[in-house]
Design an enzyme around this catalytic site. Structure first.
Site, PDB file in Angstrom:
ATOM      1  N   GLU A   1      38.835  -5.759  54.984  1.00 17.58           N
ATOM      2  CA  GLU A   1      40.143  -5.229  54.590  1.00 17.58           C
ATOM      3  C   GLU A   1      40.085  -3.769  54.158  1.00 17.58           C
ATOM      4  O   GLU A   1      41.108  -3.199  53.771  1.00 17.58           O
ATOM      5  CB  GLU A   1      40.721  -6.078  53.440  1.00 17.58           C
ATOM      6  CG  GLU A   1      40.886  -7.552  53.763  1.00 17.58           C
ATOM      7  CD  GLU A   1      41.766  -7.778  54.977  1.00 17.58           C
ATOM      8  OE1 GLU A   1      42.814  -7.103  55.093  1.00 17.58           O
ATOM      9  OE2 GLU A   1      41.401  -8.622  55.826  1.00 17.58           O
TER      10      GLU A   1
ATOM     11  N   HIS B   1      52.164 -15.332  58.084  1.00 17.21           N
ATOM     12  CA  HIS B   1      52.143 -14.223  57.117  1.00 17.21           C
ATOM     13  C   HIS B   1      53.045 -14.534  55.920  1.00 17.21           C
ATOM     14  O   HIS B   1      54.005 -13.804  55.630  1.00 17.21           O
ATOM     15  CB  HIS B   1      52.613 -12.931  57.809  1.00 17.21           C
ATOM     16  CG  HIS B   1      51.912 -11.703  57.323  1.00 17.21           C
ATOM     17  ND1 HIS B   1      50.654 -11.338  57.753  1.00 17.21           N
ATOM     18  CD2 HIS B   1      52.281 -10.751  56.431  1.00 17.21           C
ATOM     19  CE1 HIS B   1      50.288 -10.215  57.154  1.00 17.21           C
ATOM     20  NE2 HIS B   1      51.261  -9.834  56.359  1.00 17.21           N
TER      21      HIS B   1
ATOM     22  N   ASP C   1      51.116  -9.483  51.019  1.00 20.59           N
ATOM     23  CA  ASP C   1      49.788  -8.907  51.238  1.00 20.59           C
ATOM     24  C   ASP C   1      48.746  -9.978  50.909  1.00 20.59           C
ATOM     25  O   ASP C   1      49.037 -10.969  50.241  1.00 20.59           O
ATOM     26  CB  ASP C   1      49.589  -7.676  50.357  1.00 20.59           C
ATOM     27  CG  ASP C   1      48.436  -6.793  50.819  1.00 20.59           C
ATOM     28  OD1 ASP C   1      47.891  -7.061  51.909  1.00 20.59           O
ATOM     29  OD2 ASP C   1      48.074  -5.851  50.089  1.00 20.59           O
ATOM     30  N   GLY C   2      47.525  -9.777  51.390  1.00 22.08           N
ATOM     31  CA  GLY C   2      46.437 -10.692  51.071  1.00 22.08           C
ATOM     32  C   GLY C   2      46.331 -11.905  51.975  1.00 22.08           C
ATOM     33  O   GLY C   2      45.530 -12.810  51.710  1.00 22.08           O
ATOM     34  N   ASN C   3      47.094 -11.940  53.061  1.00 24.67           N
ATOM     35  CA  ASN C   3      47.118 -13.117  53.928  1.00 24.67           C
ATOM     36  C   ASN C   3      45.775 -13.382  54.611  1.00 24.67           C
ATOM     37  O   ASN C   3      45.329 -14.530  54.684  1.00 24.67           O
ATOM     38  CB  ASN C   3      48.211 -12.958  54.986  1.00 24.67           C
ATOM     39  CG  ASN C   3      49.598 -12.991  54.388  1.00 24.67           C
ATOM     40  OD1 ASN C   3      50.145 -14.035  54.075  1.00 24.67           O
ATOM     41  ND2 ASN C   3      50.176 -11.803  54.197  1.00 24.67           N
TER      42      ASN C   3
ATOM     43  N   ALA D   1      43.482 -16.632  54.243  1.00 26.72           N
ATOM     44  CA  ALA D   1      43.185 -17.423  55.438  1.00 26.72           C
ATOM     45  C   ALA D   1      41.692 -17.726  55.527  1.00 26.72           C
ATOM     46  O   ALA D   1      41.295 -18.855  55.870  1.00 26.72           O
ATOM     47  CB  ALA D   1      43.643 -16.676  56.688  1.00 26.72           C
ATOM     48  N   ARG D   2      40.851 -16.748  55.203  1.00 24.40           N
ATOM     49  CA  ARG D   2      39.400 -16.971  55.258  1.00 24.40           C
ATOM     50  C   ARG D   2      38.971 -17.979  54.193  1.00 24.40           C
ATOM     51  O   ARG D   2      38.069 -18.797  54.424  1.00 24.40           O
ATOM     52  CB  ARG D   2      38.661 -15.639  55.113  1.00 24.40           C
ATOM     53  CG  ARG D   2      38.854 -14.722  56.333  1.00 24.40           C
ATOM     54  CD  ARG D   2      37.966 -13.501  56.288  1.00 24.40           C
ATOM     55  NE  ARG D   2      38.435 -12.470  55.384  1.00 24.40           N
ATOM     56  CZ  ARG D   2      39.306 -11.519  55.697  1.00 24.40           C
ATOM     57  NH1 ARG D   2      39.853 -11.476  56.905  1.00 24.40           N
ATOM     58  NH2 ARG D   2      39.659 -10.591  54.823  1.00 24.40           N
TER      59      ARG D   2
ATOM     60  N   TYR E   1      36.876 -10.070  65.490  1.00 23.34           N
ATOM     61  CA  TYR E   1      37.770 -10.896  64.673  1.00 23.34           C
ATOM     62  C   TYR E   1      39.228 -10.638  65.034  1.00 23.34           C
ATOM     63  O   TYR E   1      39.980 -11.569  65.366  1.00 23.34           O
ATOM     64  CB  TYR E   1      37.489 -10.581  63.201  1.00 23.34           C
ATOM     65  CG  TYR E   1      38.383 -11.250  62.187  1.00 23.34           C
ATOM     66  CD1 TYR E   1      38.482 -12.635  62.094  1.00 23.34           C
ATOM     67  CD2 TYR E   1      39.100 -10.480  61.265  1.00 23.34           C
ATOM     68  CE1 TYR E   1      39.279 -13.238  61.128  1.00 23.34           C
ATOM     69  CE2 TYR E   1      39.893 -11.071  60.296  1.00 23.34           C
ATOM     70  CZ  TYR E   1      39.977 -12.450  60.233  1.00 23.34           C
ATOM     71  OH  TYR E   1      40.768 -13.035  59.272  1.00 23.34           O
ATOM     72  N   TYR E   2      39.627  -9.373  65.027  1.00 17.70           N
ATOM     73  CA  TYR E   2      41.028  -9.059  65.297  1.00 17.70           C
ATOM     74  C   TYR E   2      41.369  -9.208  66.779  1.00 17.70           C
ATOM     75  O   TYR E   2      42.490  -9.600  67.128  1.00 17.70           O
ATOM     76  CB  TYR E   2      41.357  -7.655  64.790  1.00 17.70           C
ATOM     77  CG  TYR E   2      41.479  -7.596  63.284  1.00 17.70           C
ATOM     78  CD1 TYR E   2      42.441  -8.366  62.628  1.00 17.70           C
ATOM     79  CD2 TYR E   2      40.632  -6.814  62.515  1.00 17.70           C
ATOM     80  CE1 TYR E   2      42.554  -8.345  61.246  1.00 17.70           C
ATOM     81  CE2 TYR E   2      40.744  -6.790  61.129  1.00 17.70           C
ATOM     82  CZ  TYR E   2      41.700  -7.559  60.500  1.00 17.70           C
ATOM     83  OH  TYR E   2      41.805  -7.547  59.140  1.00 17.70           O
TER      84      TYR E   2
END
Length: 310
Positions: free
Chosen positions: A54, A180, A184-186, A190-191, A216-217
């Site tokens: 992040e 989502h 923020d922080g999604n 998720a991880r 990953y993305y």
């Protein structure tokens, strides 16, 4: 979630994971001292890599100092420090919930988000109540008024899934990020949810590394287009790697050794074995900048490939 007879995980990788899970289960219960060391290591590397993905600039060593010694690092932001301590606390909470076989539900999801974003977001732990756009993304998250409906559907699908646990965890991760539900922080949540689901089914936690941020993305984007295969295999490879780490506590043929040392007992150079490790043909894990593998894996590689290559 659509359950099909076609597995998303590569056949050879899935077989290796299942074989390792059988061996890990035969070792249970893992001795308390070894279990404690594994927890501390996973807590550290998950926190570091999840934050680094992040954009957190704290190094692995600095992250360790913050977590183990409670010290601050000069020149680094308060938010950066909070991200470290919060993510580690959330990881601890995930392990607590997983031991109780706690299901993924609204309360758990919002609790984890509240821990992760405590002191960072004003609306920590609350689903968003406005629409938003993700910077750099062409995809717009669903309208905020649909969040409860979409999250209800996701929670129900996860609870009813008959797919392989890694496939279900991957679906949970991707779908959560797509919805989502928080401002923020999604991705971080998720991880953590992925690990909650996996650990509660006796798998080791997974660590998605900052070095794999591009993959990953890219694989999440492929999942947006309807192809969950690349992302599922990314998660599966992370599971496979950490199974190797967990099995190494038994020592013997499962002890992790540098490829430089193992190469001395093979017809190959360290560089060649490293190449095969990067290609996924040799079961190995990278610790720092050095590839390690158990003797068992090298012997298996030699039996399967040695005669054809020597």
């Amino acid at each position: 979630m659509d359950d099909t007879d076609t597995p998303l995980i590569q056949e050879e990788l899935l077989a290796r994971i299942d074989e390792k899970m059988n061996r890990l289960n035969s070792m249970r219960p893992i001795p308390a001292d070894a279990s404690g060391r594994l927890h501390e290591e996973m807590r550290l590397v998950h926190t570091y890599h999840s934050n680094a993905i992040e954009g957190n600039t704290l190094t692995l060593q600095e992250t360790k100092i913050i977590l183990e010694e409670g010290l601050t690092v000069g020149g680094k932001s308060l938010r950066g420090h909070l991200e470290v301590s919060n993510n580690a606390k959330a990881f601890d909470r995930v392990e607590e919930l997983a031991k109780k076989k706690h299901a993924v539900d609204h309360v758990t999801i919002q609790e984890i988000h509240e821990i992760v974003t405590r002191g960072i977001l004003e609306d920590a732990g609350s689903y968003r109540t406005r629409n938003m756009r993700i910077k750099g993304s062409v995809k717009t998250p669903p309208d905020w008024s649909q969040i409860m409906i979409l999250m209800d559907e996701l929670i129900e699908k996860i609870a009813e899934s008959q797919a392989h646990p890694i496939e279900t965890a991957s679906f949970l991760h991707h779908r959560f990020v797509a919805i989502h539900p928080f401002i923020d922080g999604n991705d971080m949540v998720a991880r953590l949810l992925t690990n909650l689901y996996l650990i509660s089914r006796d798998y080791p936690p997974v660590v998605l590394k900052k070095e794999d941020r591009g993959k990953y993305y890219k694989s999440l984007k492929a999942a947006d287009a309807g192809n969950l295969g690349p992302f599922t295999n990314l998660i599966a490879k992370a599971v496979d790697e950490n199974l190797t780490l967990y099995l190494s506590i038994s020592g013997g043929n499962d002890e992790l050794l540098p490829l430089k040392e193992l190469a001395l007992e093979t017809p190959y150079s360290q560089e060649y074995l490293s190449l095969r490790a990067r290609q996924g043909l040799l079961d190995a894990v990278k610790i720092g900048k050095t590839w390690h593998s158990p003797k068992r894996a090298v012997e298996q590689y030699l039996s399967e490939h040695g005669k054809k290559e020597v």
